[in-house]
Design an enzyme around this catalytic site. Structure first.
Site, PDB file in Angstrom:
ATOM      1  N   ASP A   1      26.127  -0.153 -42.641  1.00  0.00           N
ATOM      2  CA  ASP A   1      24.864   0.384 -41.779  1.00  0.00           C
ATOM      3  C   ASP A   1      24.452   0.213 -40.233  1.00  0.00           C
ATOM      4  O   ASP A   1      23.692  -0.603 -39.649  1.00  0.00           O
ATOM      5  CB  ASP A   1      24.360   0.192 -42.917  1.00  0.00           C
ATOM      6  CG  ASP A   1      23.160   1.374 -42.613  1.00  0.00           C
ATOM      7  OD1 ASP A   1      22.805   2.132 -42.153  1.00  0.00           O
ATOM      8  OD2 ASP A   1      22.228   1.285 -42.997  1.00  0.00           O
TER       9      ASP A   1
ATOM     10  N   ASP B   1      25.904   7.565 -37.455  1.00  0.00           N
ATOM     11  CA  ASP B   1      25.010   7.005 -38.663  1.00  0.00           C
ATOM     12  C   ASP B   1      26.667   5.881 -39.922  1.00  0.00           C
ATOM     13  O   ASP B   1      26.711   7.182 -40.900  1.00  0.00           O
ATOM     14  CB  ASP B   1      24.458   6.998 -40.290  1.00  0.00           C
ATOM     15  CG  ASP B   1      23.366   5.970 -40.578  1.00  0.00           C
ATOM     16  OD1 ASP B   1      23.687   5.120 -40.906  1.00  0.00           O
ATOM     17  OD2 ASP B   1      22.166   6.044 -40.514  1.00  0.00           O
TER      18      ASP B   1
ATOM     19  N   GLU C   1      16.075  -0.082 -37.715  1.00  0.00           N
ATOM     20  CA  GLU C   1      16.959   0.567 -36.906  1.00  0.00           C
ATOM     21  C   GLU C   1      15.421   1.615 -36.513  1.00  0.00           C
ATOM     22  O   GLU C   1      15.539   2.807 -37.273  1.00  0.00           O
ATOM     23  CB  GLU C   1      17.509   1.541 -38.165  1.00  0.00           C
ATOM     24  CG  GLU C   1      16.927   1.271 -39.711  1.00  0.00           C
ATOM     25  CD  GLU C   1      17.792   2.530 -41.097  1.00  0.00           C
ATOM     26  OE1 GLU C   1      18.095   3.356 -40.109  1.00  0.00           O
ATOM     27  OE2 GLU C   1      17.867   1.722 -41.606  1.00  0.00           O
TER      28      GLU C   1
ATOM     29  N   HIS D   1      15.527  -2.208 -44.019  1.00  0.00           N
ATOM     30  CA  HIS D   1      15.323  -1.761 -45.216  1.00  0.00           C
ATOM     31  C   HIS D   1      16.541  -2.833 -45.732  1.00  0.00           C
ATOM     32  O   HIS D   1      16.977  -3.252 -44.883  1.00  0.00           O
ATOM     33  CB  HIS D   1      16.056  -0.255 -46.083  1.00  0.00           C
ATOM     34  CG  HIS D   1      17.507   0.004 -45.868  1.00  0.00           C
ATOM     35  ND1 HIS D   1      19.058  -0.761 -46.077  1.00  0.00           N
ATOM     36  CD2 HIS D   1      17.649   1.090 -44.799  1.00  0.00           C
ATOM     37  CE1 HIS D   1      19.384   0.188 -44.780  1.00  0.00           C
ATOM     38  NE2 HIS D   1      19.313   1.046 -44.354  1.00  0.00           N
TER      39      HIS D   1
ATOM     40  N   HIS E   1      10.568   7.672 -40.706  1.00  0.00           N
ATOM     41  CA  HIS E   1      10.926   6.227 -41.637  1.00  0.00           C
ATOM     42  C   HIS E   1      10.487   4.754 -40.722  1.00  0.00           C
ATOM     43  O   HIS E   1      10.380   4.611 -40.074  1.00  0.00           O
ATOM     44  CB  HIS E   1      12.563   7.163 -41.389  1.00  0.00           C
ATOM     45  CG  HIS E   1      13.806   6.698 -40.244  1.00  0.00           C
ATOM     46  ND1 HIS E   1      13.549   5.203 -39.877  1.00  0.00           N
ATOM     47  CD2 HIS E   1      14.001   7.190 -39.604  1.00  0.00           C
ATOM     48  CE1 HIS E   1      14.480   4.832 -38.731  1.00  0.00           C
ATOM     49  NE2 HIS E   1      14.279   6.557 -38.400  1.00  0.00           N
TER      50      HIS E   1
ATOM     51  N   HIS F   1      20.958   0.659 -48.961  1.00  0.00           N
ATOM     52  CA  HIS F   1      19.950   0.992 -49.513  1.00  0.00           C
ATOM     53  C   HIS F   1      19.487   0.032 -50.409  1.00  0.00           C
ATOM     54  O   HIS F   1      19.407   0.315 -51.819  1.00  0.00           O
ATOM     55  CB  HIS F   1      19.038   1.664 -49.794  1.00  0.00           C
ATOM     56  CG  HIS F   1      18.610   2.835 -48.312  1.00  0.00           C
ATOM     57  ND1 HIS F   1      19.353   3.937 -48.348  1.00  0.00           N
ATOM     58  CD2 HIS F   1      19.257   2.547 -47.650  1.00  0.00           C
ATOM     59  CE1 HIS F   1      18.622   4.656 -47.662  1.00  0.00           C
ATOM     60  NE2 HIS F   1      19.198   3.813 -46.933  1.00  0.00           N
TER      61      HIS F   1
ATOM     62  N   TYR G   1      12.606  11.039 -33.067  1.00  0.00           N
ATOM     63  CA  TYR G   1      13.187  12.700 -33.374  1.00  0.00           C
ATOM     64  C   TYR G   1      12.330  13.999 -33.019  1.00  0.00           C
ATOM     65  O   TYR G   1      11.828  13.270 -33.621  1.00  0.00           O
ATOM     66  CB  TYR G   1      13.724  12.910 -35.001  1.00  0.00           C
ATOM     67  CG  TYR G   1      14.586  11.531 -35.159  1.00  0.00           C
ATOM     68  CD1 TYR G   1      15.711  11.137 -35.364  1.00  0.00           C
ATOM     69  CD2 TYR G   1      13.556  10.467 -35.994  1.00  0.00           C
ATOM     70  CE1 TYR G   1      16.207  10.190 -36.072  1.00  0.00           C
ATOM     71  CE2 TYR G   1      14.489   9.439 -36.259  1.00  0.00           C
ATOM     72  CZ  TYR G   1      15.645   9.208 -36.105  1.00  0.00           C
ATOM     73  OH  TYR G   1      15.964   8.348 -36.991  1.00  0.00           O
TER      74      TYR G   1
ATOM     75  N   GLU H   1      20.474   1.364 -34.786  1.00  0.00           N
ATOM     76  CA  GLU H   1      20.798   0.362 -35.977  1.00  0.00           C
ATOM     77  C   GLU H   1      21.779  -0.836 -35.900  1.00  0.00           C
ATOM     78  O   GLU H   1      22.788  -0.462 -36.127  1.00  0.00           O
ATOM     79  CB  GLU H   1      21.048   1.266 -37.148  1.00  0.00           C
ATOM     80  CG  GLU H   1      20.855   0.622 -38.548  1.00  0.00           C
ATOM     81  CD  GLU H   1      20.971   1.463 -39.462  1.00  0.00           C
ATOM     82  OE1 GLU H   1      21.604   2.298 -39.879  1.00  0.00           O
ATOM     83  OE2 GLU H   1      20.805   1.149 -40.686  1.00  0.00           O
TER      84      GLU H   1
ATOM     85  N   ARG I   1      18.826   7.388 -32.626  1.00  0.00           N
ATOM     86  CA  ARG I   1      18.872   5.686 -34.085  1.00  0.00           C
ATOM     87  C   ARG I   1      19.216   4.420 -32.852  1.00  0.00           C
ATOM     88  O   ARG I   1      20.327   4.589 -33.180  1.00  0.00           O
ATOM     89  CB  ARG I   1      18.360   6.279 -35.174  1.00  0.00           C
ATOM     90  CG  ARG I   1      18.083   5.038 -36.408  1.00  0.00           C
ATOM     91  CD  ARG I   1      17.926   5.488 -37.608  1.00  0.00           C
ATOM     92  NE  ARG I   1      19.252   6.477 -38.347  1.00  0.00           N
ATOM     93  CZ  ARG I   1      19.884   7.715 -38.254  1.00  0.00           C
ATOM     94  NH1 ARG I   1      18.559   8.028 -38.219  1.00  0.00           N
ATOM     95  NH2 ARG I   1      20.332   8.577 -39.073  1.00  0.00           N
TER      96      ARG I   1
ATOM     97  N   HIS J   1      19.311  13.003 -43.004  1.00  0.00           N
ATOM     98  CA  HIS J   1      20.721  12.710 -43.834  1.00  0.00           C
ATOM     99  C   HIS J   1      21.952  13.570 -43.296  1.00  0.00           C
ATOM    100  O   HIS J   1      22.268  14.226 -44.080  1.00  0.00           O
ATOM    101  CB  HIS J   1      20.590  12.330 -44.962  1.00  0.00           C
ATOM    102  CG  HIS J   1      19.834  10.448 -45.547  1.00  0.00           C
ATOM    103  ND1 HIS J   1      18.977  10.552 -46.009  1.00  0.00           N
ATOM    104  CD2 HIS J   1      19.521   9.771 -44.255  1.00  0.00           C
ATOM    105  CE1 HIS J   1      18.217   9.177 -46.362  1.00  0.00           C
ATOM    106  NE2 HIS J   1      18.749   8.599 -45.475  1.00  0.00           N
TER     107      HIS J   1
ATOM    108  N   ASP K   1      40.519  18.292 -63.630  1.00  0.00           N
ATOM    109  CA  ASP K   1      41.067  16.863 -63.886  1.00  0.00           C
ATOM    110  C   ASP K   1      40.361  15.981 -62.914  1.00  0.00           C
ATOM    111  O   ASP K   1      41.270  14.959 -63.170  1.00  0.00           O
ATOM    112  CB  ASP K   1      42.010  16.901 -65.034  1.00  0.00           C
ATOM    113  CG  ASP K   1      42.955  17.729 -63.836  1.00  0.00           C
ATOM    114  OD1 ASP K   1      42.397  18.205 -63.221  1.00  0.00           O
ATOM    115  OD2 ASP K   1      43.788  18.023 -64.822  1.00  0.00           O
TER     116      ASP K   1
HETATM  117  N1  GLY Z   1      22.796   5.097 -43.515  1.00  0.00           N
HETATM  118  C1  GLY Z   1      21.002   5.025 -44.069  1.00  0.00           C
HETATM  119  C2  GLY Z   1      20.271   4.460 -43.058  1.00  0.00           C
HETATM  120  O1  GLY Z   1      20.154   3.797 -42.426  1.00  0.00           O
HETATM  121  O2  GLY Z   1      19.246   3.871 -43.998  1.00  0.00           O
HETATM  122 MN    MN Z   2      19.633   1.627 -42.520  1.00  0.00          MN
HETATM  123 MN    MN Z   3      22.257   3.747 -41.093  1.00  0.00          MN
END
Ligand code: GLY
Ligand code: MN
Ligand code: MN
Length: 435
Positions: free
Chosen positions: A266, A255, A379, A349, A345, A356, A383, A403, A401, A238, A38
């Site tokens: 982000d 991140d 970003e 975005h 990637h 996103h 890697y 970003e 990365r 992720h 619950d």
């Molecule tokens: N935190 C997810 C991305 O950077 O797209």
């Molecule tokens: Mn992002």
């Molecule tokens: Mn991110």
């Protein structure tokens, strides 16, 4: 309770202006979801529902008609339930605080929608809402069954997704203002993590520093699961387990962004656990940073969205060749997508109510042009898998990365997440202050 109903009303009016005559929009926010037994997850409204209504409670529906008139269907006032679960606005609150023209309680949903859809030409809803799709089909059937009594069932069903997505894609001043606050809270959280990190901590202990700054600064939640990845975990895009011990000599990729008023920040930064980049770490970091700067030059009004990614890919590929991780002609390595072993990637975005965020990236098969008021991330990353035997051992397990969040303005890109170090010397200087 002061909610700026004008903003939401103006959005509903704009929405209805872009739809054909005699359209009825139906949108729902969703239900509380169970975590276990619950215990429930904290509720967070559906982004497009929130964008059009500002209404924060679960289980609600909005029916929007005419020039933007709204019927809000909500949970009823219920003193006993409210004693346990907290305040509800109910029908009176829906009208008084959210600018609803009419309000009803959930038990009246079928009769309210029957009345709204009877005689409507177009029913407009989010096609990916499969629960609502079934309800709309049953409401249509119920109306069709009463044709001999004068009812008239709608025959046209339209997807709300592209219409509301285009609206959400171009941010208003009130949205940019809150996004910059979310961004700056997130900047502070990342700085705090850079100061607090020590080899020997677990990743989630460092994550605690992020959550503490978010909450203490007024942001109750992160916008998405925090990624705190040390060493080769940074190569898992992720990674959210965040439970390993941080070693001396690791790079740490964080991140994480705060959510404020349902808007996301982000940010990613990558920094050394012990405060000093090693030579190979610094070499690859500089390549990613150069790609960031190359991409940023393309974030101007009228430039195709994909130009930023293409510029970043070129700089990353040149860097991989310069350091011997890829061998061959840069143009060929780009065309053959050889860089994808190290960069799998996109370079950004849309960003907004969803991390996103919604909005098309292509129009008629062509990358769309950037416009004032769009917000996106930049970003780039690299890697190098820990078991990549094709590269020198010194590169293996490095994940990087960088970003930031960017508002497209007439005078060029404006970095909402400004003030957070990303040059090597600036990161090392910030980290040295606390060591
Ligand atoms: N935190 C997810 C991305 O950077 O797209
Ligand atoms: Mn992002
Ligand atoms: Mn991110």
């Amino acid at each position: 309770m002061k909610i700026d109903t004008q903003i939401y009303q103006a959005r509903r009016e704009r929405l209805m202006q872009s739809l054909p005559e005699n359209s009825v929009v139906i949108i729902r926010t969703g239900e509380l979801s169970t975590r276990n037994n619950d215990c429930e997850y904290e509720f967070r409204p559906h982004s497009s529902f929130f964008y059009l209504t500002g209404f924060p409670e679960p289980s609600a529906y909005a029916i929007i008609q005419g020039r933007g008139e709204m019927t809000l269907v909500t949970l009823p006032k219920d003193p006993e339930r409210e004693q346990w679960d907290g305040f509800r606005f109910g029908s009176e609150g829906a009208i008084a605080h959210f600018g609803a023209t009419k309000a009803a309680v959930l038990a009246e949903l079928d009769s309210v929608t029957f009345a709204a859809l009877d005689g409507a030409a177009h029913v407009v809803y989010l096609f990916n809402d499969t629960i609502l799709r079934e309800k709309i089909a049953s409401w249509r059937d119920a109306i069709a069954a009463k044709v001999r009594m004068g009812a008239s069932a709608p025959t046209s069903f339209m997807d709300l997704t592209p219409v509301v997505s285009e609206m959400r894609l171009r941010k208003g001043a009130e949205e940019v203002a809150i996004m910059e606050v979310a961004a700056q809270i997130s900047v502070e959280a990342h700085k705090q993590a850079m100061r607090a990190v020590r080899p020997g901590m677990r990743e989630y202990q460092l994550e605690a520093e992020l959550n503490y700054v978010f909450m203490r600064s007024g942001a109750r939640q992160p916008a998405y699961n925090n990624i705190v990845a040390s060493g080769h975990n940074a190569c898992v895009l992720h990674y959210i387990k965040n439970d390993e011990v941080i070693d001396d000599g690791d790079l740490i990729l964080i991140d994480a962004g705060a959510e404020l008023g349902c808007y996301a920040a982000d940010i990613t930064r990558t920094f050394p656990a012990n405060g000093k980049f090693s030579e190979p770490q610094a070499a690859l970091y500089q390549v990613v940073l150069d790609a960031y700067h190359a991409g940023m030059k393309e974030l101007t009004v009228g430039t195709p969205y994909e130009a930023c990614h293409n510029a970043a890919v070129r700089t990353l590929t040149e860097g991989l060749v310069a350091h011997g991780l890829l061998v061959g002609d840069v143009n060929f390595l780009i065309e053959s997508k050889a860089y994808r072993d190290f960069y799998m990637h996109n370079t950004g975005h849309w960003l907004g109510l969803d991390v996103h965020d919604c909005g098309a990236y292509k129009i008629a098969g062509e990358s769309r042009l950037l416009e004032e008021g769009m917000v996106l991330t930049i970003e780039p990353g690299l890697y190098v898998s820990a078991d990549n035997q094709a590269v020198d051992a010194k590169w293996r397990g490095i994940g990087i990365r960088i970003e930031d969040d960017v508002l497209i303005r007439a005078d060029g890109p404006y970095v909402l997440t400004h003030g957070l170090p990303k040059e090597i010397k600036d990161i090392e200087a910030l980290m040295a202050e606390s060591r």
